[in-house]
Design an enzyme around this catalytic site. Structure first.
Site, PDB file in Angstrom:
ATOM      1  N   HIS A  23       1.823  -5.228   4.311  1.00 31.39           N
ATOM      2  CA  HIS A  23       2.707  -4.078   4.516  1.00 31.39           C
ATOM      3  C   HIS A  23       3.999  -4.502   5.210  1.00 31.39           C
ATOM      4  O   HIS A  23       5.093  -4.106   4.810  1.00 31.39           O
ATOM      5  CB  HIS A  23       1.991  -3.015   5.347  1.00 31.39           C
ATOM      6  CG  HIS A  23       2.842  -1.822   5.649  1.00 31.39           C
ATOM      7  ND1 HIS A  23       3.107  -0.838   4.719  1.00 31.39           N
ATOM      8  CD2 HIS A  23       3.519  -1.465   6.772  1.00 31.39           C
ATOM      9  CE1 HIS A  23       3.902   0.069   5.248  1.00 31.39           C
ATOM     10  NE2 HIS A  23       4.159  -0.273   6.488  1.00 31.39           N
TER      11      HIS A  23
ATOM     12  N   ASP B 195       3.194  18.904  -9.843  1.00 28.17           N
ATOM     13  CA  ASP B 195       3.177  19.482  -8.501  1.00 28.17           C
ATOM     14  C   ASP B 195       2.245  18.671  -7.606  1.00 28.17           C
ATOM     15  O   ASP B 195       1.030  18.884  -7.613  1.00 28.17           O
ATOM     16  CB  ASP B 195       2.718  20.944  -8.596  1.00 28.17           C
ATOM     17  CG  ASP B 195       2.817  21.684  -7.270  1.00 28.17           C
ATOM     18  OD1 ASP B 195       2.986  21.031  -6.222  1.00 28.17           O
ATOM     19  OD2 ASP B 195       2.700  22.921  -7.279  1.00 28.17           O
TER      20      ASP B 195
ATOM     21  N   LYS C 168      -5.825   9.244   2.046  1.00 29.05           N
ATOM     22  CA  LYS C 168      -4.369   9.196   2.028  1.00 29.05           C
ATOM     23  C   LYS C 168      -3.918   8.002   1.192  1.00 29.05           C
ATOM     24  O   LYS C 168      -2.942   8.073   0.439  1.00 29.05           O
ATOM     25  CB  LYS C 168      -3.828   9.103   3.451  1.00 29.05           C
ATOM     26  CG  LYS C 168      -2.298   9.179   3.558  1.00 29.05           C
ATOM     27  CD  LYS C 168      -1.628   7.828   3.551  1.00 29.05           C
ATOM     28  CE  LYS C 168      -0.119   7.949   3.732  1.00 29.05           C
ATOM     29  NZ  LYS C 168       0.563   6.628   3.628  1.00 29.05           N
TER      30      LYS C 168
ATOM     31  N   GLU D 277       7.389   4.550   0.230  1.00 30.42           N
ATOM     32  CA  GLU D 277       6.645   3.614   1.074  1.00 30.42           C
ATOM     33  C   GLU D 277       6.663   2.229   0.431  1.00 30.42           C
ATOM     34  O   GLU D 277       6.217   2.050  -0.707  1.00 30.42           O
ATOM     35  CB  GLU D 277       5.210   4.105   1.280  1.00 30.42           C
ATOM     36  CG  GLU D 277       4.479   3.321   2.351  1.00 30.42           C
ATOM     37  CD  GLU D 277       3.158   3.968   2.750  1.00 30.42           C
ATOM     38  OE1 GLU D 277       2.235   3.221   3.099  1.00 30.42           O
ATOM     39  OE2 GLU D 277       3.064   5.211   2.704  1.00 30.42           O
TER      40      GLU D 277
END
Length: 431
Positions: free
Chosen positions: A385, A288, A272, A82
């Site tokens: 962004h 992990d 998130k 991202e």
């Protein structure tokens, strides 16, 4: 349906995939070949990580500098696709390095495993049975735990839990472990399976009424006893941000966290953002990320309702901001020895212990969330962004380096959207 696929060579697997799904395009096989490693031994190592490997999937390896954590500077490796993540977290790290840095505390490092069993007899007899074999469970696993005990780890506790209120005849052997710098999944599962053998063997002679059946034994990826806290604080008078006064910025920031605690829709997106940073470091260090994600989201719902992983408050003109999160990670074993980029990432972090890596990862999660919420309560998330996304759009359009520079200069003081970029690109091309 294909039979014996796993027995095919790597080249044969590729050919089958291309012929079956990629319209037999010659370029399809070339895409796989493009990402093959030149070093055949290194490529074989990567192929052996998983079953049915047919190629490599490449993600960018980046670093975020200026993390001042407990008085020590870190440059943090991150693997993420991202575009805005690394830029945002780097900005937040620099901001807090100028405001006292991050402060961390590892609350505990215990991990958990369970033996899930069913018993239809008298529960008093079952608990008496476990009291009788308690020492034997430690004794029968001593060969497995010997090396871990030498490093200060091993089995911390073994307890039988009555779970019959949740499920008829269901009991649970609840085992806690300390695994040092190892994540410890294989160690934990090996110990649990050995305990299962002991329980089943001893039950034959000790359980006289009722049927005892062990269903399964497995570690839990929910690790609320493997907990780290990171925090920052600063006077609001020193926190002006994006041309907004520190007092207004801090007040809006605290309210934004309150919204995440009040509404699950916002909380999920909020968390998130936290995991954008955490996952990127977890992947870079060969840990992990799926287990870390699952534990984090379960912890966010520990009070019966899904809430923010971060907290913020204002007290006497001081802004306080923190995260508390379970992180079961390791710095030895697994990919840490096998994967060259994982070894490189750990070297960049100066070969941290598992405890030190927990602190670093928590700080990255806090910084990532700070960057996201700061944007939301000031100029909005899309401005930054989409600036970062501009390069991706130009690459999709096939812009030359000269065209990229021209269009990046053009959009310096303009809002970026996909349609606006396409129109500007077409103008540059004279279309």
């Amino acid at each position: 349906m294909v039979k014996g696929f796993s027995k095919l060579t790597k080249e044969e697997k590729r050919q089958w995939i291309c012929q079956t799904y990629l319209d037999k395009e010659p370029s399809a096989e070339q895409v796989f070949a493009t990402y093959d490693l030149a070093d055949s031994n290194l490529q074989k190592l990567h192929d052996d990580f998983i079953e049915n490997a047919i190629g490599n999937y490449v993600l960018p390896f980046a670093v975020a500098p200026n993390f001042l954590i407990d008085g020590r500077n870190y440059t943090v490796p991150m693997v993420v696709e991202e575009s805005s993540v690394v830029a945002a977290v780097s900005k937040a790290a620099k901001f807090w390095s100028e405001h006292g840095g991050f402060h961390c505390q590892v609350r505990s490092m215990e991990k958990v495993g369970h033996i899930h069993l069913f018993f239809d007899g008298n529960k008093q007899e079952l608990f008496q049975f476990f009291n009788q074999i308690d020492a034997l469970l430690y004794e029968d696993t001593s060969a497995l735990t010997e090396n871990m005990r030498k490093r200060g780890g091993g089995i911390s506790s073994i307890m039988l839990k009555d779970m019959t209120d949740s499920l008829e005849h269901y009991y649970q052997v609840f085992v806690t472990f300390l695994t040092g710098d190892a994540m410890g999944a294989n160690f934990i599962n090996s110990c649990l399976e050995q305990m299962t053998q002991t329980i089943e063997r001893e039950a034959l002679t000790h359980i006289t009424h009722g049927n005892l059946e062990v269903l399964m034994s497995i570690l839990s990826n929910y690790t609320p006893q493997c907990l780290v806290r990171a925090e920052v604080s600063a006077p609001t008078s020193q926190m002006s941000y994006n041309d907004i006064t520190g007092e207004e910025f801090a007040s809006d920031f605290v309210r934004a966290i309150a919204v995440a605690n009040a509404d699950v829709y916002r909380a999920v997106t909020h968390n998130k953002g936290v995991m954008n940073g955490i996952d990127a470091v977890v992947i870079a260090t060969g840990n992990d990320f799926r287990a870390v994600e699952a534990a984090a989201h379960a912890y966010a719902a520990k009070e019966g309702r899904y809430k923010s992983l971060t907290q913020a408050s204002l007290t006497d003109g001081i802004f306080h901001y923190s995260i508390e999160i379970p992180l079961a990670i390791g710095t030895v074993g697994g990919l840490t020895k096998l994967h060259p980029m994982v070894r490189t990432a750990l070297k960049i972090l100066e070969n941290p212990s598992a405890e030190a890596l927990m602190r670093i990862i928590a700080c990255v999660g806090l910084a990532q969330n700070f960057a996201a919420v700061s944007s939301l309560v000031t100029h909005g998330i899309q401005k930054g962004h989409m600036k970062m996304h501009l390069v991706n759009i130009l690459n999709q359009l096939g812009a030359t380096p000269e065209e990229k520079q021209q269009l990046m200069d053009y959009f310096k003081d303009k809002t970026v959207s996909h349609s606006e970029v396409v129109q500007a690109f077409n103008r540059v091309r004279g279309q």
